[in-house]
Structure formats: structure tokens, C-alpha cells
Design a protein around this motif. Structure first.
Motif, mmCIF file in Angstrom:
data_model
loop_
_atom_site.group_PDB
_atom_site.id
_atom_site.type_symbol
_atom_site.label_atom_id
_atom_site.label_comp_id
_atom_site.label_asym_id
_atom_site.label_seq_id
_atom_site.Cartn_x
_atom_site.Cartn_y
_atom_site.Cartn_z
ATOM 1 N N ILE A 1 0.840 -1.205 0.000
ATOM 2 C CA ILE A 1 0.000 0.000 0.000
ATOM 3 C C ILE A 1 0.871 1.250 0.000
ATOM 4 O O ILE A 1 0.594 2.214 -0.726
ATOM 5 C CB ILE A 1 -0.940 -0.016 1.226
ATOM 6 C CG1 ILE A 1 -1.931 -1.179 1.116
ATOM 7 C CG2 ILE A 1 -1.688 1.302 1.343
ATOM 8 C CD1 ILE A 1 -2.813 -1.337 2.324
ATOM 9 N N SER A 2 1.943 1.238 0.806
ATOM 10 C CA SER A 2 2.837 2.396 0.857
ATOM 11 C C SER A 2 3.506 2.623 -0.501
ATOM 12 O O SER A 2 3.678 3.771 -0.927
ATOM 13 C CB SER A 2 3.903 2.196 1.933
ATOM 14 O OG SER A 2 3.314 2.081 3.212
ATOM 15 N N ARG A 3 3.877 1.534 -1.172
ATOM 16 C CA ARG A 3 4.502 1.682 -2.490
ATOM 17 C C ARG A 3 3.537 2.333 -3.469
ATOM 18 O O ARG A 3 3.911 3.227 -4.240
ATOM 19 C CB ARG A 3 4.935 0.302 -3.007
ATOM 20 C CG ARG A 3 5.703 0.342 -4.308
ATOM 21 C CD ARG A 3 6.100 -1.059 -4.738
ATOM 22 N NE ARG A 3 4.957 -1.856 -5.104
ATOM 23 C CZ ARG A 3 4.372 -1.836 -6.308
ATOM 24 N NH1 ARG A 3 4.859 -1.039 -7.256
ATOM 25 N NH2 ARG A 3 3.344 -2.604 -6.562
ATOM 26 N N ARG A 4 2.288 1.905 -3.416
ATOM 27 C CA ARG A 4 1.283 2.497 -4.302
ATOM 28 C C ARG A 4 1.054 3.967 -3.955
ATOM 29 O O ARG A 4 0.923 4.828 -4.844
ATOM 30 C CB ARG A 4 -0.022 1.727 -4.178
ATOM 31 C CG ARG A 4 0.078 0.284 -4.620
ATOM 32 C CD ARG A 4 -0.004 0.167 -6.122
ATOM 33 N NE ARG A 4 -0.045 -1.233 -6.544
ATOM 34 C CZ ARG A 4 -0.475 -1.634 -7.725
ATOM 35 N NH1 ARG A 4 -0.877 -0.749 -8.606
ATOM 36 N NH2 ARG A 4 -0.473 -2.919 -8.046
ATOM 37 N N LEU A 5 0.997 4.263 -2.647
ATOM 38 C CA LEU A 5 0.776 5.646 -2.231
ATOM 39 C C LEU A 5 1.955 6.528 -2.607
ATOM 40 O O LEU A 5 1.778 7.685 -3.005
ATOM 41 C CB LEU A 5 0.526 5.703 -0.726
ATOM 42 C CG LEU A 5 -0.803 5.110 -0.241
ATOM 43 C CD1 LEU A 5 -0.886 5.172 1.278
ATOM 44 C CD2 LEU A 5 -1.982 5.847 -0.862
ATOM 45 N N ARG A 6 3.194 5.978 -2.469
ATOM 46 C CA ARG A 6 4.373 6.761 -2.861
ATOM 47 C C ARG A 6 4.357 7.046 -4.361
ATOM 48 O O ARG A 6 4.723 8.139 -4.804
ATOM 49 C CB ARG A 6 5.645 6.020 -2.471
ATOM 50 C CG ARG A 6 5.952 6.058 -0.983
ATOM 51 C CD ARG A 6 7.381 5.592 -0.717
ATOM 52 N NE ARG A 6 7.595 4.224 -1.146
ATOM 53 C CZ ARG A 6 7.404 3.160 -0.370
ATOM 54 N NH1 ARG A 6 6.951 3.324 0.868
ATOM 55 N NH2 ARG A 6 7.649 1.938 -0.826
ATOM 56 N N SER A 7 3.927 6.057 -5.145
ATOM 57 C CA SER A 7 3.830 6.265 -6.587
ATOM 58 C C SER A 7 2.815 7.358 -6.899
ATOM 59 O O SER A 7 3.057 8.241 -7.736
ATOM 60 C CB SER A 7 3.425 4.960 -7.276
ATOM 61 O OG SER A 7 3.231 5.156 -8.657
ATOM 62 N N MET A 8 1.686 7.320 -6.195
ATOM 63 C CA MET A 8 0.676 8.364 -6.393
ATOM 64 C C MET A 8 1.203 9.718 -5.950
ATOM 65 O O MET A 8 0.985 10.738 -6.622
ATOM 66 C CB MET A 8 -0.597 8.001 -5.613
ATOM 67 C CG MET A 8 -1.728 9.006 -5.774
ATOM 68 S SD MET A 8 -3.223 8.515 -4.882
ATOM 69 C CE MET A 8 -3.710 7.073 -5.818
ATOM 70 N N GLN A 9 1.925 9.747 -4.810
ATOM 71 C CA GLN A 9 2.461 11.015 -4.308
ATOM 72 C C GLN A 9 3.485 11.599 -5.268
ATOM 73 O O GLN A 9 3.522 12.821 -5.484
ATOM 74 C CB GLN A 9 3.092 10.804 -2.924
ATOM 75 C CG GLN A 9 3.536 12.090 -2.238
ATOM 76 C CD GLN A 9 2.385 13.013 -1.974
ATOM 77 O OE1 GLN A 9 1.391 12.625 -1.396
ATOM 78 N NE2 GLN A 9 2.505 14.266 -2.402
ATOM 79 N N ARG A 10 4.335 10.741 -5.850
ATOM 80 C CA ARG A 10 5.311 11.230 -6.824
ATOM 81 C C ARG A 10 4.606 11.846 -8.028
ATOM 82 O O ARG A 10 5.052 12.870 -8.566
ATOM 83 C CB ARG A 10 6.236 10.095 -7.261
ATOM 84 C CG ARG A 10 7.269 9.714 -6.228
ATOM 85 C CD ARG A 10 8.339 8.809 -6.837
ATOM 86 N NE ARG A 10 7.787 7.539 -7.272
ATOM 87 C CZ ARG A 10 7.734 6.450 -6.515
ATOM 88 N NH1 ARG A 10 8.174 6.499 -5.270
ATOM 89 N NH2 ARG A 10 7.233 5.313 -6.989
ATOM 90 N N THR A 11 3.516 11.223 -8.450
ATOM 91 C CA THR A 11 2.755 11.781 -9.575
ATOM 92 C C THR A 11 2.155 13.121 -9.206
ATOM 93 O O THR A 11 2.208 14.079 -9.996
ATOM 94 C CB THR A 11 1.651 10.791 -9.992
ATOM 95 O OG1 THR A 11 2.247 9.546 -10.358
ATOM 96 C CG2 THR A 11 0.857 11.333 -11.158
ATOM 97 N N VAL A 12 1.571 13.201 -7.996
ATOM 98 C CA VAL A 12 0.980 14.469 -7.546
ATOM 99 C C VAL A 12 2.050 15.555 -7.468
ATOM 100 O O VAL A 12 1.840 16.693 -7.919
ATOM 101 C CB VAL A 12 0.293 14.278 -6.178
ATOM 102 C CG1 VAL A 12 -0.125 15.634 -5.593
ATOM 103 C CG2 VAL A 12 -0.921 13.376 -6.310
ATOM 104 N N ARG B 1 1.527 10.540 -15.053
ATOM 105 C CA ARG B 1 0.395 9.712 -14.642
ATOM 106 C C ARG B 1 0.866 8.596 -13.728
ATOM 107 O O ARG B 1 2.054 8.216 -13.740
ATOM 108 C CB ARG B 1 -0.315 9.118 -15.867
ATOM 109 C CG ARG B 1 -0.969 10.145 -16.786
ATOM 110 C CD ARG B 1 -2.100 10.865 -16.097
ATOM 111 N NE ARG B 1 -2.756 11.820 -16.965
ATOM 112 C CZ ARG B 1 -2.442 13.112 -17.021
ATOM 113 N NH1 ARG B 1 -1.439 13.576 -16.265
ATOM 114 N NH2 ARG B 1 -3.101 13.929 -17.815
ATOM 115 N N ILE B 2 -0.060 8.043 -12.955
ATOM 116 C CA ILE B 2 0.258 6.940 -12.047
ATOM 117 C C ILE B 2 0.438 5.657 -12.863
ATOM 118 O O ILE B 2 -0.431 5.323 -13.682
ATOM 119 C CB ILE B 2 -0.858 6.753 -11.012
ATOM 120 C CG1 ILE B 2 -1.025 8.029 -10.182
ATOM 121 C CG2 ILE B 2 -0.562 5.570 -10.092
ATOM 122 C CD1 ILE B 2 -2.177 7.964 -9.213
ATOM 123 N N PRO B 3 1.532 4.913 -12.661
ATOM 124 C CA PRO B 3 1.726 3.664 -13.418
ATOM 125 C C PRO B 3 0.638 2.639 -13.091
ATOM 126 O O PRO B 3 0.188 2.537 -11.957
ATOM 127 C CB PRO B 3 3.111 3.178 -12.960
ATOM 128 C CG PRO B 3 3.770 4.370 -12.360
ATOM 129 C CD PRO B 3 2.678 5.226 -11.795
#
Length: 443
Positions: free
Chosen positions: A172-183, A194-196
Motif C-alpha cells: 500500500i505504501s509503495r502504491r501511495l508513494r507512486s501516487m504522491q510522486r505523480t501528484v 500519470r500513475i503507473p
């Protein structure tokens, strides 16, 4: 207080699971212990019934001797007393007759050869008394074995729970970090980020797809607005340029006439409008993020020195005193022209909005993450609750509505800082205003 972080939720989850496991394991051990005790009592009762069926006392004693000689285990002992309460049988010697029924004993009972255990005492039909004793050593050994088994099971279960929770939190943290990097990238001006997606169709992929669709929609709306604004700006810029040329021609012909001052004022206002359109076009280009392609290694200290030299005469003419402090070299990556414009805007803003005689200091120093640029003036300053207003597009203070400019200078500065992944902050210099810009070394 509710858990406000993923780690806090995980800790609460593990704590609840641990409490539940302890309760279940404890209840299981307690029930097994009670069942073992019931089985011991049942076994004592069966042995006592078998001996009681022997009949007369001599046959009871013979049965006890046979039981002690042929018994499968050595954890049962017997004692039989005649009607005069004298022990007449059994290998275990008791000081006194135990109470009738079931009872427990320990070392204080003084039973030779048995430390603690369980006794069943019954009256026989011939007036004799029979005691069947169970040694608890075997029961204790089974209890210890069962406790170790429960403990090992608890530890293994907790390892599985903690490992599974840690894996879930990591994913979950990996997904959230990916989303945060996109934001963060979108906020920095990379609107194409965009989010991968993995294509698995999982909840994470569905969320990423929804988020990307939202970004696509926002990007399309922004492009529509930007193109419409650019079209309007272009459509207005050409007539304004023609108007400016006509006013300039009229100004030349009206020299020395009563209309000359009014024509000069109209020409000045037209120049301000053209400058406003140019600034807006530049702002839209910066916010589009396309200027990131021009990033290159540079020295911010050199750019600061150039801005200081070019604007010192301007400051002197307006009665201000401009000084430069800081390091000789502050390397970072960025767009040279935009950072030069950032420096000019900050210094000109300080000159424009402070009275004559105000000291203005420009400072460029390295920071742990990159560079820090500070412009400090000793003017009237800006109230802390209005700092955000002056950064907003066309934002002005009530006391500076009639001041020159069009309220977009700090907006441009903020856009340039965000394009470089930095942070702009306005602080109280007591007296005056301090504008602090933190820029990362590698934008």
C-alpha cells in the motif's frame, strides 16, 4: 484518538490480532487443563470402583497389591484402612486418612514419594476406607508440553500476521508513494505525468485509472482555458500594439500642445497592458512545465551577481540601497533565463513597494538540499495574514491598489520556484519583508 497513518492502523490491527490470539490460546489451554483434570478424576473413580467390587477386606488388599504390581503406569498409588482407621494395605504410607471425596495435596501433606497430586477417598461396604492417589508429575509434564505447543503456535501465528501485515503495508505504501510522486510532479508543472498501472485490474489499478482519468480531464480543461486565454491575449495584443503605435505617432505630433500629457499617460497605460499580456503569456508557458526541457547546470551566485550589478543603478536612482551577500558559488540545475527573471522580479518588487531610503539585501547561500535565495527589505512589510494574497495572481494589498505594476510579479516568482521543485515563503523581517526561496540542487 483515531489512527491517522497507515503505520498506526497496522499497529492497532496487530495489537487486536495479538489480543485475540492470546485470548483464544489462553482459553484453549485452560479448557485442555480442565479436561485433563476431569480425566484424572474419572480415572480415580474407575480404579476405586474396580477395587470396591472386590468385596471383603482381604480381597480388597489383594486387588490393590495386584494393581500395584501389574498396573500400566506408576502414577497411581493406593492405601486402605480398616474400620479402626489403621492402614492395612497399599504401598503408599499416609499419616492420616484423607477427607472423603476428591481432594488435592502438596508437600505439606508429607506423603512419602509423592510431592503433590489428587486423592479420591471412599468408604467400603465392610467399614474400610480406600484412598486412590494420582501423582501429578505426569499431568504437569503434559501441561508443560501443552503450554510450549500453545506458545510456539502463538509465536508462529504472530510471525505470519506481522509478516503479512508488513507486506500489505509495504505494498500500500509503495502504491501511495507512486501516487504522491505523480501528484508532486503535476504540482511542479509536469502535467503529463500519470500513475503507473500494472493492468491487473486490481483495486489499486482501478484507483490509478480513476485518478489518471481525473488528471486527463483536468489537463484537458486547463488546456482549453489556457488556449482560450492565449487566443484572447493574442487577439488583444495586436490591436493594442497598433493602438500603441498610433498613440506614439500622435504623441510626437502633439508635442507642446495641451493634449500632450494625456496622450503620454494613455501611451504609458497601453505599455502596461502590453507588459501585462507578455507576463501572462510567460506565466502560462512556465505553468505548462515545458521550460523544464531547458534545465542545465548553472551557478545561482553568478546570476545573483549579474542581477545585483544591473539593478544597483535602478535602486540608486530611486533612493534605495541594494547590497549583495552570500557564497561565491552555489551550483544547481535550472533554467537560466527564468532564474534571472526570478531575481529581477524579487529585487524590483522590493524597490517598487518600499519608500526611498530603504535598505534591500540580496543573499544567496547553499542549503543542505540545494540553494537558498533571500531578499530582505526594511520597508513597511506585509501582514502575515496577507502573505498568500500577494502571491495569488493579480493579488494586491488594499493599501497598494494605486501602486505601479499589475500584481503578477510574485505570481511569476512562485511559478518559477514551483517549476524548479522549490518552495517560496514570505516572512516578517521586523521591520520589513523577507522573501525566502529554497531551490533543490537537482530539480
Amino acid at each position: 484518538m483515531p489512527c491517522r497513518s497507515l503505520r498506526g492502523i497496522a499497529l492497532v490491527y496487530v495489537a487486536v490480532i495479538l489480543a485475540a490470539l492470546l485470548a483464544v490460546r489462553g482459553a484453549s489451554y485452560s479448557l485442555a487443563h480442565q479436561a485433563l483434570g476431569i480425566e484424572v478424576d474419572r480415572r480415580l473413580a474407575l480404579e476405586a470402583d474396580e477395587i470396591a467390587r472386590a468385596g471383603p477386606l482381604p480381597r480388597v488388599i489383594a486387588t490393590i497389591e495386584r494393581e500395584q504390581r501389574d498396573h500400566d503406569s506408576a502414577d497411581l498409588f493406593f492405601a486402605v484402612f480398616d474400620s479402626a482407621d489403621r492402614q492395612v494395605g497399599g504401598a503408599l504410607k499416609l499419616r492420616q486418612i484423607p477427607p472423603l471425596g476428591y481432594s488435592d495435596f502438596d508437600e505439606r501433606a508429607g506423603i512419602s514419594g509423592v510431592g503433590h497430586g489428587r486423592i479420591l477417598t471412599r468408604r467400603l461396604v465392610n467399614g474400610a476406607t480406600l484412598s486412590v492417589i494420582s501423582d501429578n508429575d505426569v499431568r504437569d509434564a503434559f501441561d508443560a508440553l501443552m503450554f510450549r505447543a500453545q506458545l510456539i503456535g502463538l509465536i508462529l501465528t504472530m510471525l505470519i500476521v506481522v509478516g503479512g501485515t508488513a507486506g500489505m503495508i509495504w505494498e500500500i505504501s509503495r502504491r501511495l508513494r507512486s501516487m504522491q510522486r505523480t501528484v508532486d510532479a503535476v504540482m511542479a508543472g509536469d502535467f503529463g505525468r500519470r500513475i503507473p498501472q500494472t493492468g491487473s485490474g486490481s483495486e489499486f489499478d482501478q484507483q490509478a485509472a480513476a485518478f489518471n482519468a481525473m488528471l486527463d480531464r483536468i489537463g484537458a480543461l486547463m488546456n482549453d482555458i489556457r488556449h482560450a486565454a492565449k487566443d484572447v491575449a493574442h487577439e488583444l495584443k495586436s490591436p493594442l500594439a497598433r493602438l500603441r503605435n498610433r498613440l506614439a505617432a500622435i504623441e510626437r505630433r502633439s508635442t507642446g500642445t495641451p493634449l500632450a500629457p494625456e496622450i503620454a499617460e494613455a501611451l504609458d497605460e497601453t505599455d502596461q497592458l502590453l507588459d501585462l499580456f507578455a507576463s501572462l503569456m510567460r506565466l502560462w508557458e512556465i505553468e505548462g512545465g515545458h521550460r523544464r526541457e531547458r534545465f542545465e547546470p548553472l551557478d545561482l551566485a553568478v546570476l545573483a551577481h549579474e542581477a545585483y550589478e544591473s539593478l544597483t543603478p535602478v535602486a540608486d536612482d530611486s533612493g534605495h540601497r541594494l547590497t549583495l551577500r552570500g557564497a561565491r558559488s552555489v551550483p544547481l540545475r535550472g533554467e537560466r533565463n527564468l532564474l534571472r527573471q526570478l531575481l529581477v522580479n524579487l529585487i524590483e518588487n522590493a524597490i517598487r513597494h518600499t519608500p526611498s531610503g530603504t535598505e534591500i539585501e540580496l543573499s544567496v547561500v547553499p542549503s543542505p538540499t540545494g540553494a537558498r535565495l533571500i531578499v530582505t527589505d526594511r520597508g513597511p512589510g506585509i501582514p502575515a495574514d496577507q502573505h498568500a494574497q500577494v502571491i495569488r495572481r493579480f493579488g494586491r494589498l488594499d493599501s497598494s491598489v494605486e501602486a505601479p505594476g499589475h500584481g503578477i510579479g510574485l505570481t511569476l516568482v512562485d511559478a518559477i520556484v514551483r517549476l524548479h521543485g522549490g518552495r517560496l515563503a514570505l516572512e516578517d523581517a521586523a521591520p520589513g519583508l523577507r522573501v525566502v526561496t529554497d531551490l533543490p540542487r537537482d530539480a
